[in-house]
Scaffold this motif. Structure first.
Motif, PDB file in Angstrom:
ATOM      1  N   PRO A 156      72.333  57.201 133.250  1.00  0.00           N
ATOM      2  CA  PRO A 156      71.238  57.842 132.507  1.00  0.00           C
ATOM      3  C   PRO A 156      71.291  57.486 131.033  1.00  0.00           C
ATOM      4  CG  PRO A 156      72.883  59.451 133.150  1.00  0.00           C
ATOM      5  CD  PRO A 156      73.266  58.167 133.807  1.00  0.00           C
ATOM      6  N   VAL A 157      70.146  57.598 130.384  1.00  0.00           N
ATOM      7  CA  VAL A 157      70.047  57.246 128.972  1.00  0.00           C
ATOM      8  C   VAL A 157      70.028  58.508 128.124  1.00  0.00           C
ATOM      9  CG1 VAL A 157      68.882  55.077 129.446  1.00  0.00           C
ATOM     10  CG2 VAL A 157      67.527  57.134 129.081  1.00  0.00           C
ATOM     11  N   THR A 158      70.285  58.338 126.831  1.00  0.00           N
ATOM     12  CA  THR A 158      70.366  59.470 125.926  1.00  0.00           C
ATOM     13  C   THR A 158      68.995  59.872 125.414  1.00  0.00           C
ATOM     14  OG1 THR A 158      70.656  58.048 124.019  1.00  0.00           O
ATOM     15  CG2 THR A 158      72.626  58.779 125.126  1.00  0.00           C
ATOM     16  N   MET A 159      68.927  61.104 124.953  1.00  0.00           N
ATOM     17  CA  MET A 159      67.715  61.583 124.305  1.00  0.00           C
ATOM     18  C   MET A 159      67.683  61.066 122.881  1.00  0.00           C
ATOM     19  SD  MET A 159      67.592  65.627 125.361  1.00  0.00           S
ATOM     20  CE  MET A 159      67.866  65.971 123.658  1.00  0.00           C
ATOM     21  N   LEU A 160      66.504  60.818 122.388  1.00  0.00           N
ATOM     22  CA  LEU A 160      66.364  60.501 120.972  1.00  0.00           C
ATOM     23  C   LEU A 160      66.392  61.794 120.183  1.00  0.00           C
ATOM     24  CD1 LEU A 160      63.609  57.766 120.890  1.00  0.00           C
ATOM     25  CD2 LEU A 160      65.967  57.523 120.213  1.00  0.00           C
ATOM     26  N   TRP A 161      66.870  61.723 118.964  1.00  0.00           N
ATOM     27  CA  TRP A 161      66.876  62.892 118.111  1.00  0.00           C
ATOM     28  C   TRP A 161      65.482  63.118 117.580  1.00  0.00           C
ATOM     29  CZ3 TRP A 161      66.421  63.488 112.627  1.00  0.00           C
ATOM     30  CH2 TRP A 161      66.704  64.779 112.186  1.00  0.00           C
TER      31      TRP A 161
END
Length: 169
Positions: A156-161
């Motif tokens: 899975p990929v990270t959320m953007l801030w």
């Protein structure tokens, strides 16, 4: 102005370190007994059980693909331009219809500082920083991720801030 020297005198009596040693051993024993009583937080069974990471944790990269298997990257050149570590190598190409695509796209994971700026600047959201953190290889060359390896990443990929939501809720 001359330098002054202050002479310190040691105490005359002989000091015993037995009291300090016993205090240290008592403190260690208290922590040992406390950890033995609460085993749930003391040790996790690592390969089977992993700690929950922050949703904004930045690990190895992932290249998004179209449904037909082509990379989403349009080889605009923004990610190697903005990368502060200069770890992205991009050679753009163009097909007969005028569509741009990367001929060579490599990320050197040793040089990368995992800042996520490549993810933020991508206009088509092709490159993402993922949640994967278990990187073990036998040679340094295996840490240079080429386009095929980036597209095969499935974590899975990270959320953007989001500046509107600084707490990340």
């Amino acid at each position: 102005m001359p330098a002054t020297v202050k002479v310190m005198k040691r105490p005359v009596r002989q000091s015993s370190y037995i009291r300090a040693t016993l205090k240290g051993m008592a403190l260690t024993f208290r922590h040992m007994v406390k950890a033995a009583g609460d085993r749930s937080e003391a040790t996790i069974q690592y390969p089977e059980v992993k700690k929950q990471l922050s949703p904004r944790w930045r690990g190895t990269h992932v290249m998004e693909t179209h449904d037909d298997g082509r990379p989403k990257c349009v080889a605009c050149g923004l990610c190697p331009t903005i990368c502060p570590a200069n770890c992205i190598k991009l050679v753009p190409g163009e097909d007969d219809q005028g569509n741009r695509y990367p001929i060579v796209y490599e990320i050197d994971e040793f040089r990368c500082i995992f800042c996520g700026m490549c993810q933020e600047v991508c206009p088509v959201e092709a490159i993402h920083v993922g949640n994967h953190y278990e990187n073990a290889e036998y040679t340094r060359n295996n840490f240079v991720y080429d386009l095929n390896r980036l597209m095969k990443q499935e974590h899975p990929v990270t959320m953007l801030w989001d500046p509107a939501d600084p707490a990340g809720e």
